[in-house]
Scaffold this motif. Sequence first.
Motif, PDB file in Angstrom:
ATOM      1  N   THR A  15       0.854  -1.188   0.000  1.00 41.41           N
ATOM      2  CA  THR A  15       0.000   0.000   0.000  1.00 41.41           C
ATOM      3  C   THR A  15       0.887   1.234   0.000  1.00 41.41           C
ATOM      4  O   THR A  15       1.834   1.325   0.779  1.00 41.41           O
TER       5      THR A  15
ATOM      6  N   THR B  33      -3.547   0.008  -2.869  1.00 37.31           N
ATOM      7  CA  THR B  33      -2.988  -1.283  -2.470  1.00 37.31           C
ATOM      8  C   THR B  33      -2.961  -2.174  -3.698  1.00 37.31           C
ATOM      9  O   THR B  33      -3.950  -2.290  -4.423  1.00 37.31           O
TER      10      THR B  33
ATOM     11  N   ALA C  40       3.336   1.771  -5.889  1.00 41.72           N
ATOM     12  CA  ALA C  40       2.917   0.557  -5.171  1.00 41.72           C
ATOM     13  C   ALA C  40       3.312  -0.688  -5.961  1.00 41.72           C
ATOM     14  O   ALA C  40       3.771  -1.687  -5.382  1.00 41.72           O
TER      15      ALA C  40
END
Length: 149
Positions: free
Chosen positions: A35, A46, A82
């Motif tokens: 995340t 995420t 991410a």
Amino acid sequence: MADHRAQVVDLLAGYRRSREQLGAVQRSLATVRETVTSEGGLVAVTVSASGTIVDLAINDDAYRVLRPAALAELIVRTTAEATARVTRKASEVLAPVVPSDTDPAALLRGTADLSADELTPAPAADFSDETFEDKSWMQSGGARDARRV
């Protein structure tokens, strides 16, 4: 004869160990998540080990602070970060089970050991100078050829 049976038993045992190891790696990869929250906390993304967005949180203030194009860009940038982080994590999980000369990150990207030339798409065929005006496959002998097939 007994020697061959022992070899088969050894091969099957090795196969079972490999499958168990593969299953353990797959289970570990399934739990890998990363995340990233954007600067200012307006967006949190995420991502799973496969690079799939599994959660996206957009702060209510984001709609007041950012125009739609800027918010979209922030989401894309945050997702990219991410994805980069989760790829590093997943590579660590995968590294012990791949050959030492294999790049786990490249394997996860689907590029494995392909060179840059092999990854570059082939140029599209250029048919811009062709015209099919006033042409018929029936008049050009195509119909005759089709009957012979």
